[in-house]
Design a protein around this motif. Sequence first.
Motif, PDB file in Angstrom:
ATOM      1  N   PHE A   1       1.563 -27.090 -54.449  1.00  0.00           N
ATOM      2  CA  PHE A   1       0.409 -27.794 -54.084  1.00  0.00           C
ATOM      3  C   PHE A   1       0.144 -28.812 -53.183  1.00  0.00           C
ATOM      4  O   PHE A   1      -0.251 -29.889 -53.321  1.00  0.00           O
ATOM      5  CB  PHE A   1      -0.031 -28.347 -55.751  1.00  0.00           C
ATOM      6  CG  PHE A   1      -0.059 -27.287 -56.745  1.00  0.00           C
ATOM      7  CD1 PHE A   1      -1.121 -26.159 -56.944  1.00  0.00           C
ATOM      8  CD2 PHE A   1       0.903 -27.193 -57.763  1.00  0.00           C
ATOM      9  CE1 PHE A   1      -1.249 -25.299 -57.724  1.00  0.00           C
ATOM     10  CE2 PHE A   1       0.885 -26.148 -58.546  1.00  0.00           C
ATOM     11  CZ  PHE A   1      -0.220 -25.102 -58.612  1.00  0.00           C
TER      12      PHE A   1
ATOM     13  N   TYR B   1       4.014 -43.196 -63.442  1.00  0.00           N
ATOM     14  CA  TYR B   1       3.295 -42.448 -62.527  1.00  0.00           C
ATOM     15  C   TYR B   1       1.665 -42.898 -62.621  1.00  0.00           C
ATOM     16  O   TYR B   1       1.067 -42.411 -63.437  1.00  0.00           O
ATOM     17  CB  TYR B   1       3.235 -40.797 -62.754  1.00  0.00           C
ATOM     18  CG  TYR B   1       2.986 -39.985 -61.804  1.00  0.00           C
ATOM     19  CD1 TYR B   1       3.045 -40.126 -60.504  1.00  0.00           C
ATOM     20  CD2 TYR B   1       2.132 -38.910 -62.231  1.00  0.00           C
ATOM     21  CE1 TYR B   1       2.523 -39.421 -59.495  1.00  0.00           C
ATOM     22  CE2 TYR B   1       1.494 -38.117 -61.540  1.00  0.00           C
ATOM     23  CZ  TYR B   1       1.923 -38.180 -59.979  1.00  0.00           C
ATOM     24  OH  TYR B   1       0.987 -37.300 -59.064  1.00  0.00           O
TER      25      TYR B   1
ATOM     26  N   HIS C   1      -0.617 -32.940 -59.549  1.00  0.00           N
ATOM     27  CA  HIS C   1      -0.042 -34.151 -60.217  1.00  0.00           C
ATOM     28  C   HIS C   1       0.645 -33.556 -61.426  1.00  0.00           C
ATOM     29  O   HIS C   1       1.733 -33.946 -61.822  1.00  0.00           O
ATOM     30  CB  HIS C   1      -1.307 -34.811 -61.131  1.00  0.00           C
ATOM     31  CG  HIS C   1      -2.125 -35.584 -60.036  1.00  0.00           C
ATOM     32  ND1 HIS C   1      -3.516 -35.104 -59.755  1.00  0.00           N
ATOM     33  CD2 HIS C   1      -1.841 -36.455 -59.198  1.00  0.00           C
ATOM     34  CE1 HIS C   1      -4.123 -36.138 -59.001  1.00  0.00           C
ATOM     35  NE2 HIS C   1      -2.957 -36.836 -58.332  1.00  0.00           N
TER      36      HIS C   1
ATOM     37  N   SER D   1      -5.223 -42.421 -59.587  1.00  0.00           N
ATOM     38  CA  SER D   1      -6.741 -42.536 -59.967  1.00  0.00           C
ATOM     39  C   SER D   1      -6.926 -41.346 -61.109  1.00  0.00           C
ATOM     40  O   SER D   1      -7.760 -41.397 -61.799  1.00  0.00           O
ATOM     41  CB  SER D   1      -7.782 -42.380 -58.566  1.00  0.00           C
ATOM     42  OG  SER D   1      -7.237 -43.277 -57.772  1.00  0.00           O
TER      43      SER D   1
ATOM     44  N   ARG E   1       6.279 -41.400 -57.349  1.00  0.00           N
ATOM     45  CA  ARG E   1       5.287 -41.042 -56.565  1.00  0.00           C
ATOM     46  C   ARG E   1       5.357 -39.679 -56.057  1.00  0.00           C
ATOM     47  O   ARG E   1       6.767 -39.339 -55.902  1.00  0.00           O
ATOM     48  CB  ARG E   1       5.114 -42.137 -55.361  1.00  0.00           C
ATOM     49  CG  ARG E   1       4.839 -43.387 -55.399  1.00  0.00           C
ATOM     50  CD  ARG E   1       3.528 -43.944 -56.176  1.00  0.00           C
ATOM     51  NE  ARG E   1       2.641 -43.606 -55.276  1.00  0.00           N
ATOM     52  CZ  ARG E   1       1.254 -43.630 -55.283  1.00  0.00           C
ATOM     53  NH1 ARG E   1       0.886 -43.967 -56.625  1.00  0.00           N
ATOM     54  NH2 ARG E   1       0.539 -43.516 -54.396  1.00  0.00           N
ATOM     55  N   GLY E   2       4.399 -38.721 -55.448  1.00  0.00           N
ATOM     56  CA  GLY E   2       4.542 -37.806 -54.944  1.00  0.00           C
ATOM     57  C   GLY E   2       4.362 -37.718 -53.517  1.00  0.00           C
ATOM     58  O   GLY E   2       3.437 -38.442 -52.962  1.00  0.00           O
TER      59      GLY E   2
ATOM     60  N   VAL F   1      -3.174 -29.985 -52.081  1.00  0.00           N
ATOM     61  CA  VAL F   1      -4.219 -30.288 -52.978  1.00  0.00           C
ATOM     62  C   VAL F   1      -4.354 -31.881 -53.251  1.00  0.00           C
ATOM     63  O   VAL F   1      -3.145 -32.543 -53.436  1.00  0.00           O
ATOM     64  CB  VAL F   1      -3.820 -29.743 -54.468  1.00  0.00           C
ATOM     65  CG1 VAL F   1      -4.787 -29.874 -55.246  1.00  0.00           C
ATOM     66  CG2 VAL F   1      -3.865 -28.103 -54.141  1.00  0.00           C
TER      67      VAL F   1
ATOM     68  N   LYS G   1     -11.948 -46.763 -54.717  1.00  0.00           N
ATOM     69  CA  LYS G   1     -12.849 -45.655 -54.709  1.00  0.00           C
ATOM     70  C   LYS G   1     -13.860 -45.366 -55.619  1.00  0.00           C
ATOM     71  O   LYS G   1     -13.352 -45.746 -56.840  1.00  0.00           O
ATOM     72  CB  LYS G   1     -11.969 -44.251 -54.406  1.00  0.00           C
ATOM     73  CG  LYS G   1     -10.827 -44.173 -53.394  1.00  0.00           C
ATOM     74  CD  LYS G   1      -9.936 -43.246 -53.830  1.00  0.00           C
ATOM     75  CE  LYS G   1      -8.459 -43.444 -53.351  1.00  0.00           C
ATOM     76  NZ  LYS G   1      -7.432 -42.799 -53.679  1.00  0.00           N
TER      77      LYS G   1
HETATM   78  P1  ADP Z   1      -4.388 -42.509 -55.678  1.00  0.00           P
HETATM   79  O1  ADP Z   1      -5.564 -41.849 -55.088  1.00  0.00           O
HETATM   80  O2  ADP Z   1      -4.356 -43.691 -56.150  1.00  0.00           O
HETATM   81  O3  ADP Z   1      -3.138 -42.373 -54.753  1.00  0.00           O
HETATM   82  P2  ADP Z   1      -3.711 -40.180 -56.927  1.00  0.00           P
HETATM   83  O4  ADP Z   1      -4.234 -39.729 -58.287  1.00  0.00           O
HETATM   84  O5  ADP Z   1      -4.622 -39.293 -55.814  1.00  0.00           O
HETATM   85  O6  ADP Z   1      -3.763 -41.347 -56.765  1.00  0.00           O
HETATM   86  O7  ADP Z   1      -2.193 -39.776 -56.687  1.00  0.00           O
HETATM   87  C1  ADP Z   1      -1.198 -40.462 -57.399  1.00  0.00           C
HETATM   88  C2  ADP Z   1       0.064 -39.843 -56.854  1.00  0.00           C
HETATM   89  O8  ADP Z   1       0.159 -38.549 -56.978  1.00  0.00           O
HETATM   90  C3  ADP Z   1       0.484 -40.154 -55.265  1.00  0.00           C
HETATM   91  O9  ADP Z   1       1.862 -40.794 -55.310  1.00  0.00           O
HETATM   92  C4  ADP Z   1       0.258 -38.970 -54.646  1.00  0.00           C
HETATM   93  O10 ADP Z   1       0.809 -38.873 -53.390  1.00  0.00           O
HETATM   94  C5  ADP Z   1       0.508 -37.938 -55.602  1.00  0.00           C
HETATM   95  N1  ADP Z   1      -0.047 -36.662 -55.644  1.00  0.00           N
HETATM   96  C6  ADP Z   1      -1.441 -36.269 -55.357  1.00  0.00           C
HETATM   97  N2  ADP Z   1      -1.494 -35.056 -55.257  1.00  0.00           N
HETATM   98  C7  ADP Z   1      -0.299 -34.599 -55.097  1.00  0.00           C
HETATM   99  C8  ADP Z   1       0.081 -33.162 -54.804  1.00  0.00           C
HETATM  100  N3  ADP Z   1      -0.905 -32.063 -54.589  1.00  0.00           N
HETATM  101  N4  ADP Z   1       1.251 -32.737 -54.829  1.00  0.00           N
HETATM  102  C9  ADP Z   1       2.114 -33.855 -55.181  1.00  0.00           C
HETATM  103  N5  ADP Z   1       1.811 -35.266 -55.377  1.00  0.00           N
HETATM  104  C10 ADP Z   1       0.468 -35.595 -55.489  1.00  0.00           C
END
Ligand code: ADP
Length: 159
Positions: A123, A6, A17, A9, A88-89, A126, A41
């Motif tokens: 979430f 997983y 997360h 950033s 991924r989410g 978020v 970023k």
């Molecule tokens: P990046 O900005 O490099 O995509 P993130 O840390 O923002 O990294 O996100 C990492 C993963 O977590 C991505 O697959 C993103 O879609 C997922 N993600 C971020 N926030 C949420 C959330 N609130 N619910 C579900 N998945 C999330």
Amino acid sequence: MSGAIYAGSFDPITNGHVSIINSGLVAFDRIIVAVLTNTKKSPLFSVAERIEMLEDAVGGDPRVEIDRFDQGLLVDYARKKGVRVVLRGLRAVGDFEHELQMANMNRHLDEGVETVFLMANDFFYVSSSLVKEAASLGGNLSGIVPELVEKKLRAKFGQ
Ligand code: ADP
């Protein structure tokens, strides 16, 4: 053992997360949370701070490994860690197009590594960037980010 990477950033980790990691642990025996260190970023938190917040939020679970991912292809990193799944989410339709492209590019780069998506739950609204924006304006983030993150955000923005 089935595992997944997983990567993100995590600037900072949010409860979104955390919920993806917890759901991921229903499907996988272990999850490697990989902090992208050379993100385009410009991050608010240093890599060490981001790792500290991740350790605090999810590091207590022996099935979770927290690592940093400095350079190269994610598929190569996954291979190196002995894992064939990228987790991924998906939050909203807006995430879809970019994720579809990335998943297919990664499949093109290495057919032996698959991307698995989990749907966001409570979430879904978020994101780390929105959390930072709200924090910078003095917003109350309790319940949306882990307690240590809340504390560190307050300290960053001098509240
Ligand atoms: P990046 O900005 O490099 O995509 P993130 O840390 O923002 O990294 O996100 C990492 C993963 O977590 C991505 O697959 C993103 O879609 C997922 N993600 C971020 N926030 C949420 C959330 N609130 N619910 C579900 N998945 C999330």
